[in-house]
Scaffold this motif. Structure first.
Motif, PDB file in Angstrom:
ATOM      1  N   LEU A   1      61.490  76.972  54.480  1.00 58.61           N
ATOM      2  CA  LEU A   1      60.748  76.141  55.476  1.00 58.61           C
ATOM      3  C   LEU A   1      61.437  74.989  55.802  1.00 58.61           C
TER       4      LEU A   1
ATOM      5  N   GLN B   1      62.565  72.192  54.105  1.00 61.46           N
ATOM      6  CA  GLN B   1      61.975  70.842  53.758  1.00 61.46           C
ATOM      7  C   GLN B   1      62.751  70.595  52.638  1.00 61.46           C
TER       8      GLN B   1
ATOM      9  N   ASP C   1      63.432  71.800  49.738  1.00 57.62           N
ATOM     10  CA  ASP C   1      62.888  72.279  48.464  1.00 57.62           C
ATOM     11  C   ASP C   1      62.418  73.700  48.578  1.00 57.62           C
ATOM     12  N   THR C   2      61.799  74.213  47.234  1.00 61.15           N
ATOM     13  CA  THR C   2      61.399  75.849  47.523  1.00 61.15           C
ATOM     14  C   THR C   2      59.827  75.824  47.450  1.00 61.15           C
ATOM     15  N   VAL C   3      59.286  74.622  47.727  1.00 63.88           N
ATOM     16  CA  VAL C   3      57.645  74.694  47.431  1.00 63.88           C
ATOM     17  C   VAL C   3      56.964  75.511  48.673  1.00 63.88           C
ATOM     18  N   SER C   4      56.312  76.073  48.415  1.00 66.22           N
ATOM     19  CA  SER C   4      55.007  76.727  49.269  1.00 66.22           C
ATOM     20  C   SER C   4      54.357  75.991  49.940  1.00 66.22           C
ATOM     21  N   ARG C   5      53.920  76.024  51.134  1.00 65.05           N
ATOM     22  CA  ARG C   5      53.283  75.116  52.190  1.00 65.05           C
ATOM     23  C   ARG C   5      52.123  75.866  52.746  1.00 65.05           C
ATOM     24  N   SER C   6      50.818  75.116  52.985  1.00 64.80           N
ATOM     25  CA  SER C   6      49.789  75.858  53.892  1.00 64.80           C
ATOM     26  C   SER C   6      49.462  75.294  55.072  1.00 64.80           C
ATOM     27  N   SER C   7      50.427  74.279  55.374  1.00 70.83           N
ATOM     28  CA  SER C   7      50.229  73.721  56.796  1.00 70.83           C
ATOM     29  C   SER C   7      51.403  73.230  57.382  1.00 70.83           C
TER      30      SER C   7
ATOM     31  N   LEU D   1      54.680  71.492  58.918  1.00 74.34           N
ATOM     32  CA  LEU D   1      55.456  70.450  58.718  1.00 74.34           C
ATOM     33  C   LEU D   1      56.537  70.361  59.610  1.00 74.34           C
TER      34      LEU D   1
ATOM     35  N   SER E   1      68.331  75.123  51.631  1.00 74.27           N
ATOM     36  CA  SER E   1      66.924  74.707  51.783  1.00 74.27           C
ATOM     37  C   SER E   1      66.777  73.701  52.849  1.00 74.27           C
ATOM     38  N   SER E   2      67.386  73.161  53.608  1.00 78.01           N
ATOM     39  CA  SER E   2      67.379  72.376  54.536  1.00 78.01           C
ATOM     40  C   SER E   2      68.350  72.953  55.936  1.00 78.01           C
TER      41      SER E   2
END
Length: 132
Positions: free
Chosen positions: A3, A5, A7-13, A15, A66-67
């Protein structure tokens, strides 16, 4: 990190990635994108060198990102992300490919994996005549 960002956090909207203007994007488990100024950035999974990035020794690397990281300084036009390989054209139309090449998917006449962008053909008319 696909994504972009940092990081490796899942997102639902949705960015925003960066502050520039993206013109071409392609995604699988890794991303390729060009800016309106012709810079190409890649990020995500890089197990086969599909990000096309070089390390300090100018050899390709396999570190996941991750970026977004810029690939070289050339002016890129179109990009396409395949399964563990990538391809892109310069603004001049010259094709480059890199990543896994087990089945010859890089189109360079070999089955050698390439971890940095490698020029495929210098003359598309030559390619067309070989296909026909």
């Amino acid at each position: 990190g696909v994504l972009g960002q940092s990081d490796t956090v899942s997102r639902s909207s949705p960015l925003q990635i960066g502050t520039g203007s993206w013109t071409n994007i392609s995604a699988t488990q890794h991303m390729l994108a060009t800016t309106n100024l012709g810079a190409m950035f890649t990020w995500g999974l890089n197990t086969a060198g599909q990000l096309g990035l070089t390390n300090i020794n100018a050899a390709g690397d396999t570190v996941n990102r991750s970026s977004p990281v810029q690939v070289g300084t050339s002016s890129w036009n179109l990009v396409s992300a395949g399964t563990s390989f990538s391809m892109a054209t310069l603004s001049t139309g010259v094709l480059f490919t890199w990543g896994t090449n087990t089945n010859g998917q890089l189109g360079d006449g070999s089955t050698i994996n390439r971890m940095v962008p490698t020029r495929v053909l210098s003359d598309i008319s030559n390619f067309v005549s070989q296909v026909l």
